[in-house]
Every structure is written in structure tokens, then in C-alpha cells.
Design a protein around this motif. Structure first.
Motif, PDB file in Angstrom:
ATOM      1  N   ILE A  45      -3.568   5.188  -3.762  1.00 15.69           N
ATOM      2  CA  ILE A  45      -3.081   5.261  -5.158  1.00 15.69           C
ATOM      3  C   ILE A  45      -4.139   4.661  -6.085  1.00 15.69           C
ATOM      4  O   ILE A  45      -4.458   5.213  -7.149  1.00 15.69           O
ATOM      5  CB  ILE A  45      -1.725   4.530  -5.314  1.00 15.69           C
ATOM      6  CG1 ILE A  45      -0.627   5.370  -4.672  1.00 15.69           C
ATOM      7  CG2 ILE A  45      -1.427   4.223  -6.787  1.00 15.69           C
ATOM      8  CD1 ILE A  45       0.777   5.051  -5.073  1.00 15.69           C
ATOM      9  N   VAL A  46      -4.689   3.554  -5.678  1.00 15.82           N
ATOM     10  CA  VAL A  46      -5.719   2.900  -6.480  1.00 15.82           C
ATOM     11  C   VAL A  46      -6.958   3.793  -6.544  1.00 15.82           C
ATOM     12  O   VAL A  46      -7.552   3.981  -7.615  1.00 15.82           O
ATOM     13  CB  VAL A  46      -6.035   1.503  -5.886  1.00 15.82           C
ATOM     14  CG1 VAL A  46      -7.273   0.901  -6.513  1.00 15.82           C
ATOM     15  CG2 VAL A  46      -4.836   0.572  -6.079  1.00 15.82           C
ATOM     16  N   THR A  72       1.195  -4.802 -10.702  1.00 15.97           N
ATOM     17  CA  THR A  72       2.009  -4.346  -9.576  1.00 15.97           C
ATOM     18  C   THR A  72       1.614  -5.007  -8.269  1.00 15.97           C
ATOM     19  O   THR A  72       2.458  -5.415  -7.482  1.00 15.97           O
ATOM     20  CB  THR A  72       1.871  -2.803  -9.450  1.00 15.97           C
ATOM     21  OG1 THR A  72       2.249  -2.234 -10.702  1.00 15.97           O
ATOM     22  CG2 THR A  72       2.740  -2.234  -8.353  1.00 15.97           C
ATOM     23  N   CYS A  73       0.309  -5.099  -8.032  1.00 13.94           N
ATOM     24  CA  CYS A  73      -0.181  -5.669  -6.769  1.00 13.94           C
ATOM     25  C   CYS A  73      -1.605  -6.146  -7.001  1.00 13.94           C
ATOM     26  O   CYS A  73      -2.198  -5.888  -8.057  1.00 13.94           O
ATOM     27  CB  CYS A  73      -0.149  -4.607  -5.686  1.00 13.94           C
ATOM     28  SG  CYS A  73      -1.232  -3.217  -6.063  1.00 13.94           S
ATOM     29  N   ILE A  98       6.854   3.997  -1.553  1.00 14.67           N
ATOM     30  CA  ILE A  98       6.330   3.975  -2.926  1.00 14.67           C
ATOM     31  C   ILE A  98       6.528   5.346  -3.572  1.00 14.67           C
ATOM     32  O   ILE A  98       7.084   5.473  -4.658  1.00 14.67           O
ATOM     33  CB  ILE A  98       4.827   3.592  -2.922  1.00 14.67           C
ATOM     34  CG1 ILE A  98       4.620   2.192  -2.311  1.00 14.67           C
ATOM     35  CG2 ILE A  98       4.229   3.699  -4.305  1.00 14.67           C
ATOM     36  CD1 ILE A  98       4.977   1.034  -3.187  1.00 14.67           C
ATOM     37  N   CYS A 138      -5.916   1.130  -0.999  1.00  8.27           N
ATOM     38  CA  CYS A 138      -4.906   2.185  -0.893  1.00  8.27           C
ATOM     39  C   CYS A 138      -5.263   3.430  -1.719  1.00  8.27           C
ATOM     40  O   CYS A 138      -5.970   3.337  -2.727  1.00  8.27           O
ATOM     41  CB  CYS A 138      -3.545   1.651  -1.336  1.00  8.27           C
ATOM     42  SG  CYS A 138      -3.294   1.800  -3.084  1.00  8.27           S
ATOM     43  N   LEU A 174      -4.203  -3.211  -7.839  1.00  8.76           N
ATOM     44  CA  LEU A 174      -4.128  -2.651  -9.199  1.00  8.76           C
ATOM     45  C   LEU A 174      -4.536  -3.689 -10.242  1.00  8.76           C
ATOM     46  O   LEU A 174      -5.134  -3.354 -11.262  1.00  8.76           O
ATOM     47  CB  LEU A 174      -2.720  -2.150  -9.490  1.00  8.76           C
ATOM     48  CG  LEU A 174      -2.438  -0.715  -9.050  1.00  8.76           C
ATOM     49  CD1 LEU A 174      -0.970  -0.379  -9.221  1.00  8.76           C
ATOM     50  CD2 LEU A 174      -3.294   0.286  -9.812  1.00  8.76           C
ATOM     51  N   THR A 226       7.153  -4.942  -4.787  1.00  5.98           N
ATOM     52  CA  THR A 226       6.108  -5.264  -5.763  1.00  5.98           C
ATOM     53  C   THR A 226       6.548  -6.333  -6.765  1.00  5.98           C
ATOM     54  O   THR A 226       5.716  -6.922  -7.433  1.00  5.98           O
ATOM     55  CB  THR A 226       5.638  -4.018  -6.548  1.00  5.98           C
ATOM     56  OG1 THR A 226       6.712  -3.564  -7.369  1.00  5.98           O
ATOM     57  CG2 THR A 226       5.201  -2.904  -5.621  1.00  5.98           C
ATOM     58  N   ILE A 231       2.437   4.006   2.384  1.00  2.92           N
ATOM     59  CA  ILE A 231       1.081   4.324   1.935  1.00  2.92           C
ATOM     60  C   ILE A 231       0.105   3.383   2.629  1.00  2.92           C
ATOM     61  O   ILE A 231       0.309   2.164   2.644  1.00  2.92           O
ATOM     62  CB  ILE A 231       0.989   4.230   0.403  1.00  2.92           C
ATOM     63  CG1 ILE A 231       1.852   5.351  -0.185  1.00  2.92           C
ATOM     64  CG2 ILE A 231      -0.459   4.321  -0.067  1.00  2.92           C
ATOM     65  CD1 ILE A 231       1.849   5.464  -1.652  1.00  2.92           C
ATOM     66  N   PHE A 288      -2.557   0.884   3.645  1.00  2.00           N
ATOM     67  CA  PHE A 288      -3.117  -0.314   3.011  1.00  2.00           C
ATOM     68  C   PHE A 288      -2.254  -0.888   1.887  1.00  2.00           C
ATOM     69  O   PHE A 288      -2.744  -1.655   1.076  1.00  2.00           O
ATOM     70  CB  PHE A 288      -4.543  -0.074   2.461  1.00  2.00           C
ATOM     71  CG  PHE A 288      -5.513   0.402   3.490  1.00  2.00           C
ATOM     72  CD1 PHE A 288      -5.798  -0.375   4.601  1.00  2.00           C
ATOM     73  CD2 PHE A 288      -6.141   1.631   3.367  1.00  2.00           C
ATOM     74  CE1 PHE A 288      -6.695   0.061   5.569  1.00  2.00           C
ATOM     75  CE2 PHE A 288      -7.046   2.078   4.334  1.00  2.00           C
ATOM     76  CZ  PHE A 288      -7.318   1.291   5.434  1.00  2.00           C
ATOM     77  N   CYS A 289      -0.998  -0.507   1.830  1.00  2.00           N
ATOM     78  CA  CYS A 289      -0.136  -1.054   0.766  1.00  2.00           C
ATOM     79  C   CYS A 289       0.498  -2.358   1.236  1.00  2.00           C
ATOM     80  O   CYS A 289       1.519  -2.349   1.921  1.00  2.00           O
ATOM     81  CB  CYS A 289       0.947  -0.041   0.383  1.00  2.00           C
ATOM     82  SG  CYS A 289       2.108  -0.743  -0.805  1.00  2.00           S
ATOM     83  N   GLU A 290      -0.115  -3.482   0.855  1.00  2.94           N
ATOM     84  CA  GLU A 290       0.365  -4.785   1.327  1.00  2.94           C
ATOM     85  C   GLU A 290       1.811  -5.098   0.962  1.00  2.94           C
ATOM     86  O   GLU A 290       2.580  -5.521   1.820  1.00  2.94           O
ATOM     87  CB  GLU A 290      -0.548  -5.896   0.818  1.00  2.94           C
ATOM     88  CG  GLU A 290      -1.757  -6.083   1.685  1.00  2.94           C
ATOM     89  CD  GLU A 290      -2.198  -7.537   1.807  1.00  2.94           C
ATOM     90  OE1 GLU A 290      -1.763  -8.359   0.992  1.00  2.94           O
ATOM     91  OE2 GLU A 290      -2.987  -7.834   2.721  1.00  2.94           O
ATOM     92  N   PRO A 291       2.206  -4.906  -0.303  1.00  4.13           N
ATOM     93  CA  PRO A 291       3.586  -5.290  -0.646  1.00  4.13           C
ATOM     94  C   PRO A 291       4.616  -4.616   0.256  1.00  4.13           C
ATOM     95  O   PRO A 291       5.533  -5.259   0.761  1.00  4.13           O
ATOM     96  CB  PRO A 291       3.746  -4.830  -2.100  1.00  4.13           C
ATOM     97  CG  PRO A 291       2.389  -4.558  -2.614  1.00  4.13           C
ATOM     98  CD  PRO A 291       1.456  -4.397  -1.464  1.00  4.13           C
TER      99      PRO A 291
END
Ligand code: SF4
Ligand code: SF4
Lengths: 365, 440
Positions: free
Chosen positions: A63-64, A87-88, A223, A61, A91, A280, A309, A311-314
Motif C-alpha cells: 500500500i505504501v 495510520t502506521c 485492510i 508493504c 505511512l 491501526t 497485506i 509486511f503490515c505490522e498492525p
């Protein structure tokens, strides 16, 4: 009115302020304040992603990726290390990747956020986590001053209370703020010193009655809020985001007002477990759906905008259930996918316009 | 649980399943040609097929006889065994679907129902199964209970939460803090207490009373299976190695999904004996083992055969893998006299729940102990905890050990992600480098 992030942090660093770069999302901010550390949160630093691509796969993602890009730049305004709250998966691994493989001139700290449902065991563990985090910080920053921690909790509590007031005022159309202005205000808490943030929140005027009658009221979930251009575009269409279910927004503020702090650690623990349901933290889906529906009805929105976002799995797991329920309940919704690039794409514009048209038809029909 | 259900299950267990297995024996499958680059196959393969088929076959007769739990691969299943649950491992089932090259079909079912294509394919396959009832295993029983641990990833937690919600059944979650530096006393206390907290919940759910003695027997069996599995893997240090890691991917199934049951232990005793014999007789998994490789990450289930053949024909054998090692690595912490804290240590420190410094050290050790000449890393789209950090692990190991290495981008079970041309080119280039390096 809101200090520019870069300038503010630079100034603070020049004044000798200890600044810790904090990645998303949940951490005991009061504990850092008590050590005179200013947390500067790193969610979506601007600029191109260049060096991070050599360390991360394309399917990670943004953000990472942006977080790592920022760290690799070794920004002068971060002088007290980096904190990675748990968080996930992405991260979690980034923390150890930076600490153990890539390396940085700054120390790297981590803070686990329990994923189990709230009970006696989880509560006790959270207290232990706070204690361990305190010990870790003490080795670097000297002994904790309990009175300072108490004061930090009181300050945090004031911010929470003021935030609740402003949130309610936003719902009641009592804030004269555009969409970008509102989210700039929310996000100023990511880098301002708590006393400065409280001052800022207190400066926001709450009008006695509604400042305008918006017939296009949306709730925003995800997010992060969309880019400013998208928020402005919503203003152009007379759409007001009156409530949010954002990890960077309301999901970091307790659902209800807490009692005045008596014991700081007990207070911080209560505060953590009173946060709204969140993907999360692996909150139960029933609770999450219930919370969202409650927000929808309390804020009397006409629809929901999901800002997902890539690829944000949660979020993506929960998203399917939230969407399904909302559709069943005939709540209009639009899901945008973002890679956190600046601007607004033509496709998003068209989709938003079509969504608003559909919303109008529903409202008038 | 009904008496009829129980009788039917017992009948199938004692008579039906063995009869079916011998029938399957008679019905010889048409054998696909095997490359001459491979040595003689393991005789134990047949037994493996038997026990796995039996497990899935019996699963059809379980409803009404036993309570069914769907469990994640890293969860402390011993506790459920003490309450006599029939356990199904969705990850295993998804791997099976992947191996049959049906992953994309199942994923599409989930995607059409609103699940994103960016989610782990094990989860999408399982959700596809849940939504459609489709399975290559005939029929899978619906779970009465879900048991999950985030010691392998947070994904399983989101995934199990989704099933729990959809099927409206309880989920027991074992929350395992990631080992960022080292496990703290508080972590161990938290983990142990969670296990203790589960006992009254399971007692209430099953109506059975927890029997500590029985639990200790199960734990001991589980420990022995993992230890024997560890010994089998260690035997692959022999030159030539008696198995390939692609064999081990298959033989891993019992320690994952039948751990704690006598059948798993019996199976590994048999496998150990055969592998040991092969070592003593110098029988290799490939006929001319010239290069020894390490595999990182989960298998590419739909390409196991292709990859095994590709490397065997170039006289290269995978002799070790971080993945297969995961079910043996932390068994040493288990202490039957101190079950709760020792389980906390065993389950809390497995490779995917441990920091990358640990992983680097472990890989370094494996490369040395197994006489490894090169490394293949599978960067899998599905698995963030396995894949984030691989680029830097590769860099560190290559630099330090002068180890030729390649990363291939693929997926564990969604065959749509595989790009034959690109991967083949990469692998060929890697093989050339490896040959040059060793010659030089
Ligand atoms: S956007 Fe999602 S995947 Fe990315 S860091 Fe945030 S929670 Fe993790
Ligand atoms: S493949 Fe990775 S993300 Fe998927 S279930 Fe397994 S450990 Fe979790």
C-alpha cells in the motif's frame, strides 16, 4: 451503475473540482467536504511499482509502495494536495519522506489519529486536532463556512445510516449483489462526491426477503478486500461474503447510529471514537476479539477469511490473537497473504477450494 | 509485597550482588584475541558489565519485593521511578539476546506460535522469551505492569498490547503524536495531561502516594545522566576519537534502562572522566584513525565485533551515530520547574518521532561537527520508522556534502537476515570509494 474511478475524477478535475489525494485510512472527511474538497483515497492504485522501489525497501508493504508510485506520477486528477492520516509507522514516514525529501508539486498535509484509549483527555485532543486541521486548511483554501460543515456532517450521517442499512441487508441476504459488486459499492465511497455516493447507496435495492440461501457465508477481515478475481472465484464457489471487518470497509463506519449532528466538531469527535476496534488505532485486543466474535455470531457466518497485506505490522500483531481465539472457538478460518497483485494465484485457488470443502464438511457434519 | 520478599531483595542488593560481582571478577573470562588495530580498551567497560549484570541479577529477587514494570526505551520512566518500580527494558534484553547470536532461536519460538516473521525482531525475541521463559540473563521477572510510548514506533504499542493481553496485566500507554511539522500547543497539552492522568492510576496500582519532591529529584538525575551522556558523545569530536560508536552502543545501556537512578549518573561521571582523559592524552579508540564515519540506525547486535574490526583494520572509525545521540538530543527541553510540559517536549521530539527534515538537519550537523568522511546506513528489516526514508536521506546527504555512503540490508537482532558475502562486498566497495575520494 458505479462510475469508473479514473473517468469520474478526471471529469471532476476538468469541472474545476478541488481533489485531494488521501492515503489510508481515517480522517475527518466532512471537514474536507466543507472546504469543497473531494477526497480521492489512494489505497491500491493499479500498475507496476517502478519508481517507488528507488525510495523504499523491499520489506515495505505494497500500500505504501503503490501510494508513493501514484504520487511520483503526479496525477493530474489530484490538484489540492495529499493528505496522510497517521495510520502506521510506514505511512507516517512516507508522509515526511514525500514532503521533506522527495518533494511533490502538491502540498502535503498530515492528520494524527490518537492511539490512546478513549477518555476525556483523548477526546479533548481530538477536538484540538480538528481545530488545527481546520486552521491549516484555511490558510490554503480560505475561511471555513460553518454552515457548510454542518451540512457536510448531515450528509455524512445520512451515508453512515444508509451504509448500516445495507450492511444489515447484506447479512440478511437481501442484496442482489455478487461479491465484486458489493465491494465495488463499498469502495466507490473512496472517490465519489458524498452526494453522488449517497445517491448510489440509495439506488441499491434492498429485497423484502433473502434472495438466495447461501450455505457458504464468510466474514472478511483485513485492510482491503482481495482482488476482484478472488472475489469472483468465491462467487463461483457459491461463497458469499456477508460481513466485513476491513479497514477500508466497516472499520470506517461507526458501530452505532449517532444522533443528528448539533455541533459539527463534537459530532466528528463522537463519530471517530465510535468506530469499531481496529489494529491501526491500537484498539485493545479484548475489544477487537469481542467485536469480531459478535460479528461472526450476528452475521451467522460459517468461517472467516483473513486477507493479510504482506509486511503490515498492525494487522500481523493482532492476527495471531484473532486466529488463536477463533481456533479455540472452532471457527474455520483461512488466511491469505497478498502483495496486491492482480489476479489470483493457483496456490490461493487451491487453498480456497480446500477451505470451502472443509467448511462444507463442518456444516454438514 | 511480602516482608520476606523485601528482605531477600535487600539482602541480595546489599550483600549478594556485590559478592557475586567480585566473584565474577576472580573468574577471569578467556579473552578473545583483539585486533591490533584497536587502541587500549576503556577501563569503564568493566564497570558497565558490573552494573548491567547486577541489574539482571537483582531482577530475580524482585518478585515479592517490588512491583515490576516492563518499559519501552522512549517512555518517561521517571514517573515509574517515583513509584519505585523495578524496571526491565525488553528492547535491551532483545538486544542482549541478539548480541549473543541467539535472536533466531527466540524469534522462532514466537513464529511457531503464530507471530509473523515480518514483525520487528525485538518484539519477536521478547515474545519468544515470554512464551518460553528463556533468557540469557538467568531469569527475568514477569511484569506487573507495562508502560509503553509510541514515540519510537507504533510497533511497541502493538507488541505491548500483545503482552498485556497474553499475561492479562494492565498497560499504561503514553500516546505521542508524531511531529510532522512541529509540536503544536495542543500536542504539548495532550502529552502533559496524559502524564498527569497517569498519577492517580499509578497511585491506585501501587498503593503509594505521588511525591512531587521525590519526582523532581529523579527527573534532575535523569536530566544529568542524559546531559553527561551528551558530553561524552561530544568528546568523540576529538581526533583521534576516544571511543568507537560500537563502544557507545554498549555504554548507552544505562541511560536507556537505568535513567533516573543514581547508578546511571555515577556511571556516566566515571565514563566522562575516562573519555576526557583519553582525549587529553590523545588516546584513540583505534590506533591509526584516518577516516571518520557516521552510523545511521540501530546496531546490528550480532555483528558488532565483526563490523568494528572490519573498519578498524581499514583505519576507519565510527565517531558518531544518530542512534546513540537519541538519548541526549532533546534533554535540553527538560525543565524541573515545569516538569509536565517540558517532559512533553523532551519525549515528544526525539529523533524517531520527528520528521525527516529534522533528521536530515541533525545528520548534516553531526557530519560537520564530527568531521565525518563517510556514512554507513543500516537499513533494518525490523524498524520501519528508522528505515523508511533512508534511501532519500542518503541521496540528499551524498549530493549536498559529497559524502561517500553505503546502505547495508540487515536486521538488528535476527541473525538469519545477515548475508555475509553480500555485505562484505558492499562494505569493501564503500571503503575503496572512501579512500579514493579522500585521496582525490
Ligand atoms: S497495509 Fe498496514 S503497513 Fe501498509 S499502510 Fe496499511 S496499515 Fe500501514
Ligand atoms: S527496532 Fe524499531 S520497530 Fe522495533 S521496537 Fe525499536 S523502534 Fe520499534
Amino acid at each position: 451503475m458505479i462510475p469508473n474511478r479514473k473517468k469520474y475524477l478526471k471529469q471532476q478535475a476538468q469541472n474545476g473540482q478541488k481533489i485531494m489525494g488521501v492515503l489510508p485510512a481515517l480522517y475527518p472527511r466532512e471537514l474536507l467536504w466543507a472546504f469543497d474538497i473531494l477526497p480521492a483515497e489512494i489505497w491500491d492504485p493499479p500498475g507496476d511499482i517502478l519508481r517507488a522501489n528507488a525510495h523504499l525497501q523491499a520489506t515495505i508493504c505494497p500500500i505504501v509502495k503503490r501510494g508513493l508510485e501514484f504520487i511520483l506520477k503526479e496525477s493530474a486528477s489530484v490538484n489540492a494536495g495529499y493528505l496522510f492520516p497517521h495510520t502506521c509507522d510506514s505511512l507516517q514516514n512516507l508522509a515526511t519522506q514525500v514532503k521533506d525529501l522527495i518533494g511533490t508539486s502538491q502540498p502535503v498535509y498530515t492528520f494524527y489519529n490518537p492511539k490512546a484509549q478513549f477518555n476525556k483527555t483523548t477526546r479533548r485532543y481530538y477536538l484540538d486536532l480538528l481545530q488545527d486541521f481546520q486552521t491549516t486548511l484555511e490558510t490554503k483554501f480560505g475561511p471555513l463556512n460553518r454552515a457548510k460543515l454542518m451540512a457536510a456532517c448531515e450528509l455524512g450521517s445520512k451515508i453512515d445510516i444508509r451504509w448500516l442499512t445495507l450492511q444489515n441487508a447484506r447479512r440478511a441476504d437481501q442484496l442482489e449483489l455478487t461479491n465484486p459488486e458489493y465491494f465495488q459499492l463499498v469502495r466507490a465511497g473512496e472517490y465519489l462526491k458524498p452526494e453522488d455516493y449517497l445517491t448510489l447507496l440509495n439506488q441499491v435495492e434492498v429485497q423484502a426477503g433473502p434472495v438466495h440461501q447461501s450455505n457458504r457465508r464468510l466474514l472478511l477481515s483485513g485492510i482491503l478486500p482481495p482482488h476482484e478475481e478472488t472475489l469472483s472465484f468465491l462467487d463461483e464457489l457459491s461463497v458469499t461474503i456477508v460481513a466485513d471487518d476491513l479497514l477500508s470497509g466497516s472499520r470506517r463506519f461507526p458501530i452505532t447510529q449517532l444522533d443528528t449532528p448539533v455541533d459539527p466538531f463534537e459530532y466528528l469527535t463522537d463519530r471517530h471514537f465510535l468506530l469499531p476496534p481496529c489494529s491501526t488505532r491500537a484498539s485493545n485486543l479484548k475489544e477487537r476479539i469481542h467485536h469480531l466474535q459478535k460479528m461472526i455470531s450476528e452475521s451467522q457466518v460459517h468461517g472467516v477469511l483473513f486477507n493479510i497485506i504482506k509486511f503490515c505490522e498492525p494487522e500481523l500483531f493482532d492476527h495471531r490473537f484473532l486466529v488463536k481465539t477463533l481456533k479455540q472457538n472452532r471457527v474455520p478460518l483461512l488466511s491469505l497473504e497478498t502483495e496486491l497483485l492482480p489476479g489470483i494465484s493457483g496456490q490461493d485457488r487451491t487453498r480456497i477450494e480446500a477451505f470451502i470443502e472443509m467448511l462444507d464438511e463442518q456444516v454438514s457434519g | 509485597m511480602s516482608l520476606v520478599g523485601k528482605l531477600k531483595y535487600q539482602f541480595m542488593k546489599d550483600i549478594g550482588a556485590p559478592a557475586l560481582m567480585s566473584l565474577k571478577d576472580l573468574k577471569q573470562h578467556r579473552k578473545r584475541p583483539v585486533s591490533p588495530a584497536f587502541g587500549p580498551p576503556l577501563k569503564t567497560n568493566k564497570r558497565l558489565k558490573e552494573i548491567l549484570s547486577r541489574h539482571y541479577f537483582l531482577a530475580r529477587y524482585v518478585p515479592g519485593a517490588k512491583q515490576v514494570a516492563w518499559v519501552t526505551s522512549g517512555a518517561p520512566v521517571e514517573l515509574l521511578r517515583a513509584f519505585d518500580f523495578y524496571t526491565i527494558y525488553p528492547e535491551n534484553h532483545s538486544a542482549l539476546v541478539g548480541a549473543k547470536k541467539q535472536g533466531a532461536d527466540y524469534c522462532t519460538i514466537a513464529e511457531n506460535d503464530g507471530f509473523s516473521q515480518d514483525l520487528c525482531s525485538y518484539a519477536r525475541i521478547d515474545l519468544g522469551h515470554m512464551l518460553s521463559g528463556k533468557t540469557p540473563a538467568g531469569k527475568l521477572p514477569k511484569p506487573d505492569l507495562l508502560f509503553c510510548s509510541n514515540n519510537i514506533c507504533q510497533t511497541v504499542l502493538y507488541w505491548y498490547k500483545a503482552i498485556a493481553h497474553e499475561l492479562d496485566i494492565p498497560l499504561i500507554h503514553f500516546d505521542v503524536p508524531f511531529v510532522a511539522v512541529e509540536q503544536s500547543e495542543a500536542d504539548v497539552r495532550y502529552l502533559a495531561q496524559q502524564l498527569l492522568d497517569m498519577i492517580p492510576i499509578l497511585e491506585q496500582f501501587t498503593g503509594k502516594v505521588f511525591d512531587l519532591k521525590q519526582f523532581e529529584i529523579i527527573l534532575k538525575r535523569s536530566q544529568e545522566s542524559s546531559q553527561t551522556w551528551g558530553k561524552i558523545l561530544e568528546l568523540m569530536q576529538a581526533k583521534p576519537a576516544p571511543m568507537t560508536i560500537f563502544d557507545a552502543f554498549g555504554h548507552l545501556a544505562p541511560v536507556v534502562s537505568l535513567r533516573g537512578l543514581p547508578v546511571a549518573q555515577d556511571y556516566y561521571d566515571l565514563l566522562l572522566k575516562e573519555v576526557d582523559e583519553r582525549v587529553n592524552k590523545g588516546i584513540g579508540a583505534i590506533t591509526n584513525e584516518r577516516y571518520r564515519l557516521i552510523w545511521d540506525n540501530i546496531a546490528v547486535w550480532y555483528q558488532v565485533r565483526y563490523l568494528a574490526t572490519f573498519f578498524a583494520e581499514r583505519n576507519m572509525n565510527f565517531v558518531t551515530a544518530t542512534y546513540t545521540n537519541a538519548w541526549a538530543e532533546t534533554t535540553g527541553y527538560l525543565d524541573i520547574k515545569d516538569p509536565w510540559s517540558s517532559m512533553a517536549k523532551t519525549y515528544g521530539q526525539i529523533i524517531l518521532n520527528n520528521n525527516l527534515k529534522h533528521r536530515l538537519g541533525l545528520m548534516r550537523k553531526m557530519i560537520k561537527n564530527f568531521g565525518v568522511d563517510g556514512m554507513v546506513m543500516h537499513s533494518t528489516r525490523s524498524c520501519k520508522p528508522y528505515s523508511v526514508g533512508q534511501f532519500d536521506l542518503r541521496k540528499a546527504l551524498s549530493a549536498e556534502l559529497k559524502l561517500p555512503a553505503v546502505i547495508i540490508d540487515a536486521d538488528i537482532a535476527d541473525e538469519r537476515v545477515w548475508s555475509q558475502q553480500q555485505i562484505q562486498t558492499r562494505l569493501e566497495a564503500f571503503c575503496e570509494t572512501l579512500e579514493d575520494t579522500t585521496l582525490g
